[in-house]
Scaffold this active site. Sequence first.
Site, PDB file in Angstrom:
ATOM      1  N   HIS A 166     -17.152   6.239 -29.912  1.00  0.00           N
ATOM      2  CA  HIS A 166     -16.112   5.246 -29.625  1.00  0.00           C
ATOM      3  C   HIS A 166     -14.980   5.411 -30.622  1.00  0.00           C
ATOM      4  CE1 HIS A 166     -14.207   1.445 -28.664  1.00  0.00           C
ATOM      5  NE2 HIS A 166     -14.921   1.472 -27.563  1.00  0.00           N
ATOM      6  N   ASP A 222     -21.119   1.863 -22.215  1.00  0.00           N
ATOM      7  CA  ASP A 222     -21.434   2.521 -20.952  1.00  0.00           C
ATOM      8  C   ASP A 222     -22.826   3.124 -20.905  1.00  0.00           C
ATOM      9  OD1 ASP A 222     -19.050   2.044 -19.571  1.00  0.00           O
ATOM     10  OD2 ASP A 222     -18.024   3.597 -20.698  1.00  0.00           O
TER      11      ASP A 222
HETATM   12  N1  ACO Z   1     -20.846  13.415 -27.925  1.00  0.00           N
HETATM   13  C1  ACO Z   1     -20.759  14.384 -28.870  1.00  0.00           C
HETATM   14  N2  ACO Z   1     -19.813  14.419 -29.821  1.00  0.00           N
HETATM   15  C2  ACO Z   1     -18.921  13.434 -29.816  1.00  0.00           C
HETATM   16  C3  ACO Z   1     -18.951  12.384 -28.875  1.00  0.00           C
HETATM   17  C4  ACO Z   1     -19.966  12.404 -27.907  1.00  0.00           C
HETATM   18  N3  ACO Z   1     -20.043  11.455 -26.975  1.00  0.00           N
HETATM   19  N4  ACO Z   1     -17.931  11.545 -29.104  1.00  0.00           N
HETATM   20  C5  ACO Z   1     -17.277  12.044 -30.154  1.00  0.00           C
HETATM   21  N5  ACO Z   1     -17.864  13.186 -30.589  1.00  0.00           N
HETATM   22  C6  ACO Z   1     -17.456  14.017 -31.714  1.00  0.00           C
HETATM   23  C7  ACO Z   1     -16.327  14.954 -31.271  1.00  0.00           C
HETATM   24  O1  ACO Z   1     -16.824  16.176 -30.785  1.00  0.00           O
HETATM   25  C8  ACO Z   1     -15.552  15.104 -32.557  1.00  0.00           C
HETATM   26  O2  ACO Z   1     -16.229  15.997 -33.385  1.00  0.00           O
HETATM   27  P1  ACO Z   1     -15.416  16.974 -34.385  1.00  0.00           P
HETATM   28  O3  ACO Z   1     -14.725  16.051 -35.341  1.00  0.00           O
HETATM   29  O4  ACO Z   1     -16.467  17.814 -34.997  1.00  0.00           O
HETATM   30  O5  ACO Z   1     -14.453  17.734 -33.513  1.00  0.00           O
HETATM   31  C9  ACO Z   1     -15.660  13.726 -33.203  1.00  0.00           C
HETATM   32  O6  ACO Z   1     -16.886  13.173 -32.706  1.00  0.00           O
HETATM   33  C10 ACO Z   1     -14.510  12.787 -32.834  1.00  0.00           C
HETATM   34  O7  ACO Z   1     -14.425  12.756 -31.405  1.00  0.00           O
HETATM   35  P2  ACO Z   1     -13.105  12.426 -30.609  1.00  0.00           P
HETATM   36  O8  ACO Z   1     -13.280  12.855 -29.197  1.00  0.00           O
HETATM   37  O9  ACO Z   1     -11.922  12.992 -31.349  1.00  0.00           O
HETATM   38  O10 ACO Z   1     -13.079  10.864 -30.734  1.00  0.00           O
HETATM   39  P3  ACO Z   1     -12.119   9.908 -29.944  1.00  0.00           P
HETATM   40  O11 ACO Z   1     -12.011   8.689 -30.760  1.00  0.00           O
HETATM   41  O12 ACO Z   1     -10.858  10.594 -29.551  1.00  0.00           O
HETATM   42  O13 ACO Z   1     -12.895   9.653 -28.589  1.00  0.00           O
HETATM   43  C11 ACO Z   1     -14.398   8.820 -27.024  1.00  0.00           C
HETATM   44  C12 ACO Z   1     -13.660   8.532 -28.335  1.00  0.00           C
HETATM   45  C13 ACO Z   1     -13.378   9.276 -25.960  1.00  0.00           C
HETATM   46  C14 ACO Z   1     -15.051   7.543 -26.524  1.00  0.00           C
HETATM   47  C15 ACO Z   1     -15.443   9.923 -27.288  1.00  0.00           C
HETATM   48  O14 ACO Z   1     -16.404   9.435 -28.192  1.00  0.00           O
HETATM   49  C16 ACO Z   1     -16.089  10.389 -26.001  1.00  0.00           C
HETATM   50  O15 ACO Z   1     -15.533  11.240 -25.312  1.00  0.00           O
HETATM   51  N6  ACO Z   1     -17.293   9.848 -25.645  1.00  0.00           N
HETATM   52  C17 ACO Z   1     -17.972  10.232 -24.420  1.00  0.00           C
HETATM   53  C18 ACO Z   1     -17.361   9.496 -23.234  1.00  0.00           C
HETATM   54  C19 ACO Z   1     -17.708   8.023 -23.234  1.00  0.00           C
HETATM   55  O16 ACO Z   1     -18.864   7.644 -23.393  1.00  0.00           O
HETATM   56  N7  ACO Z   1     -16.687   7.190 -23.017  1.00  0.00           N
HETATM   57  C20 ACO Z   1     -16.850   5.727 -22.957  1.00  0.00           C
HETATM   58  C21 ACO Z   1     -16.258   5.091 -24.179  1.00  0.00           C
HETATM   59  S1  ACO Z   1     -16.464   3.350 -24.143  1.00  0.00           S
HETATM   60  C22 ACO Z   1     -15.264   2.833 -23.101  1.00  0.00           C
HETATM   61  O17 ACO Z   1     -14.222   3.404 -22.990  1.00  0.00           O
HETATM   62  C23 ACO Z   1     -15.518   1.684 -22.291  1.00  0.00           C
END
Ligand code: ACO
Length: 481
Positions: free
Chosen positions: A356, A411
């Site tokens: 998140h 989720d």
């Molecule tokens: N699985 C594995 N690694 C992850 C995940 C995940 N679900 N989420 C974040 N990371 C890692 C990224 O790979 C990144 O690693 P790095 O720094 O080594 O490159 C780091 O954590 C930061 O991730 P970002 O994608 O830059 O974080 P951001 O804040 O932009 O994204 C998000 C947040 C979009 C929710 C992300 O965690 C994600 O894509 N999760 C999966 C989709 C999801 O479950 N979405 C629902 C969110 S809740 C909602 O919107 C209601």
Amino acid sequence: MAKPRRNQSAKHTTLEQTIRKATRQALHDIGESTPEAAWVGNKVQWPVTCTVGPGLEGAIACESSVGYVNGARGNLIYRGYDVVELCESSTFEEVAFLLLYGDLPTRREFESFNQRLVQYRFLPHTLRMMMSSPLEQMHPMAALRLGTILLRQRLSWRDQDAGEPEESEAIAADEDTVPSEESEQQGESRAEYQFRLWPADKPQNVRKSADNSAGIQTCLRLISGIATLTAAIARIRNEKLPIDPDPSLGYAANLLYMMHGIRPSPEEARILDIALILHADHGMNASTFAAMVVASTMADIYASVTAGIGALSGPLHGGANEAVIEQLQAIGDPSNVKAWVVKTLRNKQKVMGFGHRVYKAYDPRARILGPLAKHLSGHPSIAGMYQTATTLEKEVVAALGRKKAIFPNVDFYSGLVYQALGIPLPMFTPIFAVSRMAGWTARVFEYLKNNRIFRPRAIYTGPMDLAYVPMNQRNETGENT
Ligand code: ACO
């Protein structure tokens, strides 16, 4: 709809006991995670200096008293009330009132609010227009966008002088994380925010000034109407005609009834009610911000919440609840989880339902939805998947919890709960939108009290001073003659 059966371990646990245990545990764990002293609340002094990262991470867009997300602590507040406590004691209707008006209702206020919600459930004209489109060929979120625009039959803030928000010179600011609690941002640069403070003569509480305006009536129409639209879309996709709402049922029970054509049990209605409470508002998330950006142009509220529905549909936002079920189905047996996680993380893929932007602790909504999924885990439609989900949670938290502060988000378990309630997979994100309509309208309504059009900047990285080359002189290899 098949009646959910409880599993052996939950055999003697009633739903209310499950809820009470989950809420007590959540409040305890949240209380443990950060000392109370970290809360600085309203003591923010302008100017505020923040680190702003890609995706506007850390940026402050406005002030708001609708809700607060504390990502470090892992708690969520609606108008001062912890969402976990609201799950235990409140209803979605009461939460919608709270978000819109700023206070819990008196009995009389609540009765009148409910009467209006029930009245606005009936949308025969909108449904007739909607059914002239090929809904069964559309994703339900696209159908919901269409339905919401059609709902704008007669009323909008733009059309009704009385409902138009006041023009105002002031701008204000909002934040999910007060600066002293900021977790480290990914951006490099620092931005200084200097917003003019909210003028003393401006209304602080929407209820004082707006109760009778067309604006707030439109919010109620949307909060009520989106459930009717969603249920109708579900039925039409299933080759069934929409059915009339039942005025004797509460919001959640009526939504299930309009989808399935069968009155739900009190337990099923209560579980959906809690899910709706948990999804009602969540700070400046992508869909709320999208709705606010459109509203800030003084476009009408229907265009604004339609933008919110569009933003919510993406798999990185509300669409993740569908993706989680597909992911659990793809993993299959719990014994496959370990290898699946290793492969997924090695390939730098995201695990859906985890991570998140704001939470760097356990998402409080997952703390409630997890136990609800467990309560329903004997239901044949999720029995195997629930075991896979808990194994996946353990593996992902072991791999990424400490290292990257990645935990299950809202989720992760909501899809299992919806599945056990007999809600079809493509309808999961529309159900999210049904609930979030309360937050979208409350925040848009609040922002328009002191509106200023949103207009951030980009740092230009392209070339300058290029000379225009006519098309017939352009070289196909890219080198201009
Ligand atoms: N699985 C594995 N690694 C992850 C995940 C995940 N679900 N989420 C974040 N990371 C890692 C990224 O790979 C990144 O690693 P790095 O720094 O080594 O490159 C780091 O954590 C930061 O991730 P970002 O994608 O830059 O974080 P951001 O804040 O932009 O994204 C998000 C947040 C979009 C929710 C992300 O965690 C994600 O894509 N999760 C999966 C989709 C999801 O479950 N979405 C629902 C969110 S809740 C909602 O919107 C209601």
